[in-house]
Design a protein around this motif. Structure first.
Motif, PDB file in Angstrom:
ATOM      1  N   GLU A  17       2.046  -7.658  10.891  1.00 18.52           N
ATOM      2  CA  GLU A  17       2.052  -6.611   9.872  1.00 18.52           C
ATOM      3  C   GLU A  17       3.221  -6.774   8.897  1.00 18.52           C
ATOM      4  O   GLU A  17       3.021  -6.673   7.680  1.00 18.52           O
ATOM      5  CB  GLU A  17       2.069  -5.235  10.531  1.00 18.52           C
ATOM      6  CG  GLU A  17       1.841  -4.115   9.547  1.00 18.52           C
ATOM      7  CD  GLU A  17       1.533  -2.785  10.215  1.00 18.52           C
ATOM      8  OE1 GLU A  17       1.826  -1.754   9.589  1.00 18.52           O
ATOM      9  OE2 GLU A  17       1.007  -2.778  11.340  1.00 18.52           O
ATOM     10  N   THR A  21       2.759  -7.348   4.891  1.00 15.34           N
ATOM     11  CA  THR A  21       3.410  -6.422   3.959  1.00 15.34           C
ATOM     12  C   THR A  21       4.228  -7.204   2.936  1.00 15.34           C
ATOM     13  O   THR A  21       4.210  -6.881   1.743  1.00 15.34           O
ATOM     14  CB  THR A  21       4.298  -5.424   4.734  1.00 15.34           C
ATOM     15  OG1 THR A  21       3.457  -4.666   5.621  1.00 15.34           O
ATOM     16  CG2 THR A  21       5.017  -4.470   3.797  1.00 15.34           C
ATOM     17  N   SER A  40      -1.435   0.983  -4.052  1.00 13.56           N
ATOM     18  CA  SER A  40      -1.742   1.596  -2.767  1.00 13.56           C
ATOM     19  C   SER A  40      -2.126   0.577  -1.702  1.00 13.56           C
ATOM     20  O   SER A  40      -2.398   0.948  -0.565  1.00 13.56           O
ATOM     21  CB  SER A  40      -2.888   2.597  -2.929  1.00 13.56           C
ATOM     22  OG  SER A  40      -4.059   1.922  -3.357  1.00 13.56           O
ATOM     23  N   ALA A  41      -2.153  -0.715  -2.036  1.00 16.69           N
ATOM     24  CA  ALA A  41      -2.531  -1.730  -1.060  1.00 16.69           C
ATOM     25  C   ALA A  41      -1.499  -1.769   0.058  1.00 16.69           C
ATOM     26  O   ALA A  41      -0.298  -1.767  -0.192  1.00 16.69           O
ATOM     27  CB  ALA A  41      -2.642  -3.099  -1.717  1.00 16.69           C
ATOM     28  N   ALA A  42      -1.974  -1.775   1.275  1.00 13.74           N
ATOM     29  CA  ALA A  42      -1.088  -1.794   2.436  1.00 13.74           C
ATOM     30  C   ALA A  42      -1.868  -2.297   3.635  1.00 13.74           C
ATOM     31  O   ALA A  42      -3.099  -2.290   3.640  1.00 13.74           O
ATOM     32  CB  ALA A  42      -0.555  -0.396   2.714  1.00 13.74           C
ATOM     33  N   VAL A  43      -1.140  -2.710   4.647  1.00 10.83           N
ATOM     34  CA  VAL A  43      -1.788  -3.055   5.906  1.00 10.83           C
ATOM     35  C   VAL A  43      -2.304  -1.748   6.485  1.00 10.83           C
ATOM     36  O   VAL A  43      -1.588  -0.761   6.551  1.00 10.83           O
ATOM     37  CB  VAL A  43      -0.777  -3.713   6.876  1.00 10.83           C
ATOM     38  CG1 VAL A  43      -1.405  -3.997   8.212  1.00 10.83           C
ATOM     39  CG2 VAL A  43      -0.207  -4.971   6.258  1.00 10.83           C
ATOM     40  N   ASN A  44      -3.581  -1.719   6.867  1.00 11.44           N
ATOM     41  CA  ASN A  44      -4.139  -0.438   7.316  1.00 11.44           C
ATOM     42  C   ASN A  44      -4.101  -0.242   8.821  1.00 11.44           C
ATOM     43  O   ASN A  44      -4.557   0.770   9.326  1.00 11.44           O
ATOM     44  CB  ASN A  44      -5.553  -0.237   6.766  1.00 11.44           C
ATOM     45  CG  ASN A  44      -6.610  -1.025   7.520  1.00 11.44           C
ATOM     46  OD1 ASN A  44      -6.334  -1.740   8.475  1.00 11.44           O
ATOM     47  ND2 ASN A  44      -7.842  -0.895   7.078  1.00 11.44           N
ATOM     48  N   GLY A  45      -3.577  -1.203   9.546  1.00  9.59           N
ATOM     49  CA  GLY A  45      -3.487  -1.067  10.992  1.00  9.59           C
ATOM     50  C   GLY A  45      -4.759  -1.441  11.721  1.00  9.59           C
ATOM     51  O   GLY A  45      -4.756  -1.611  12.922  1.00  9.59           O
ATOM     52  N   GLY A  46      -5.853  -1.605  10.992  1.00  8.70           N
ATOM     53  CA  GLY A  46      -7.114  -1.990  11.602  1.00  8.70           C
ATOM     54  C   GLY A  46      -7.212  -3.491  11.757  1.00  8.70           C
ATOM     55  O   GLY A  46      -6.526  -4.251  11.078  1.00  8.70           O
ATOM     56  N   VAL A  54      -6.386  -5.303   5.203  1.00  5.20           N
ATOM     57  CA  VAL A  54      -5.550  -4.797   4.135  1.00  5.20           C
ATOM     58  C   VAL A  54      -6.337  -3.730   3.405  1.00  5.20           C
ATOM     59  O   VAL A  54      -7.518  -3.920   3.112  1.00  5.20           O
ATOM     60  CB  VAL A  54      -5.166  -5.945   3.168  1.00  5.20           C
ATOM     61  CG1 VAL A  54      -4.358  -5.426   2.008  1.00  5.20           C
ATOM     62  CG2 VAL A  54      -4.403  -7.032   3.919  1.00  5.20           C
ATOM     63  N   ASP A  55      -5.670  -2.597   3.123  1.00  2.00           N
ATOM     64  CA  ASP A  55      -6.341  -1.508   2.429  1.00  2.00           C
ATOM     65  C   ASP A  55      -6.425  -1.770   0.935  1.00  2.00           C
ATOM     66  O   ASP A  55      -5.497  -1.503   0.187  1.00  2.00           O
ATOM     67  CB  ASP A  55      -5.619  -0.182   2.663  1.00  2.00           C
ATOM     68  CG  ASP A  55      -6.213   0.628   3.777  1.00  2.00           C
ATOM     69  OD1 ASP A  55      -7.355   0.337   4.153  1.00  2.00           O
ATOM     70  OD2 ASP A  55      -5.545   1.529   4.263  1.00  2.00           O
ATOM     71  N   ASP A  58     -10.570  -2.516   2.737  1.00  5.56           N
ATOM     72  CA  ASP A  58     -10.499  -3.166   4.049  1.00  5.56           C
ATOM     73  C   ASP A  58     -10.708  -4.669   3.932  1.00  5.56           C
ATOM     74  O   ASP A  58     -11.516  -5.273   4.616  1.00  5.56           O
ATOM     75  CB  ASP A  58     -11.504  -2.562   5.037  1.00  5.56           C
ATOM     76  CG  ASP A  58     -11.053  -1.202   5.527  1.00  5.56           C
ATOM     77  OD1 ASP A  58      -9.849  -0.910   5.429  1.00  5.56           O
ATOM     78  OD2 ASP A  58     -11.886  -0.453   6.006  1.00  5.56           O
TER      79      ASP A  58
END
Length: 78
Positions: A17, A21, A40-46, A54-55, A58
Motif C-alpha cells: 500500500e 500510494t 481522490s485516487a487512493a489505494v482502496n484497501g480492496g 486503486v480507487d 477500482d
C-alpha cells in the motif's frame, strides 16, 4: 514503448500500500501538465486475487503502472 502489464501479472502482488500510494503521488505530479487530475485516487484497501485496487473505478495497479509508463516516456519532468 514497453509492453503493457496485464492486470493478472503475478509481479503486481509484490506492491504494498505505501508503494502504491507513492506511485499515485507520482501520477498526480506527472499527470498535472496533461490535465490528468485524480485528486481522490487512493489505494482502496480492496484486493482481487492478492492484487491491490486503486480507487478511480477500482482500477488495478497494472493500469496505474501502465499510465505512469506512458507519462514517463513523454520525457517531461515531474
Amino acid at each position: 514503448m514497453k509492453t503493457p502489464l496485464e492486470s493478472h501479472d503475478p509481479y503486481l502482488r509484490t506492491y504494498t500500500e505505501p508503494e502504491v500510494t507513492a506511485l499515485l503521488r507520482e501520477l498526480h505530479e506527472r499527470g498535472r501538465p496533461f490535465g490528468i487530475l485524480w485528486g481522490s485516487a487512493a489505494v482502496n484497501g480492496g484486493t482481487i486475487d492478492g492484487r491491490l485496487l486503486v480507487d478511480f473505478g477500482d482500477t488495478s495497479v497494472a493500469t496505474l503502472l501502465n499510465l505512469l509508463t506512458l507519462l514517463r516516456e513523454t520525457g517531461r519532468p515531474a
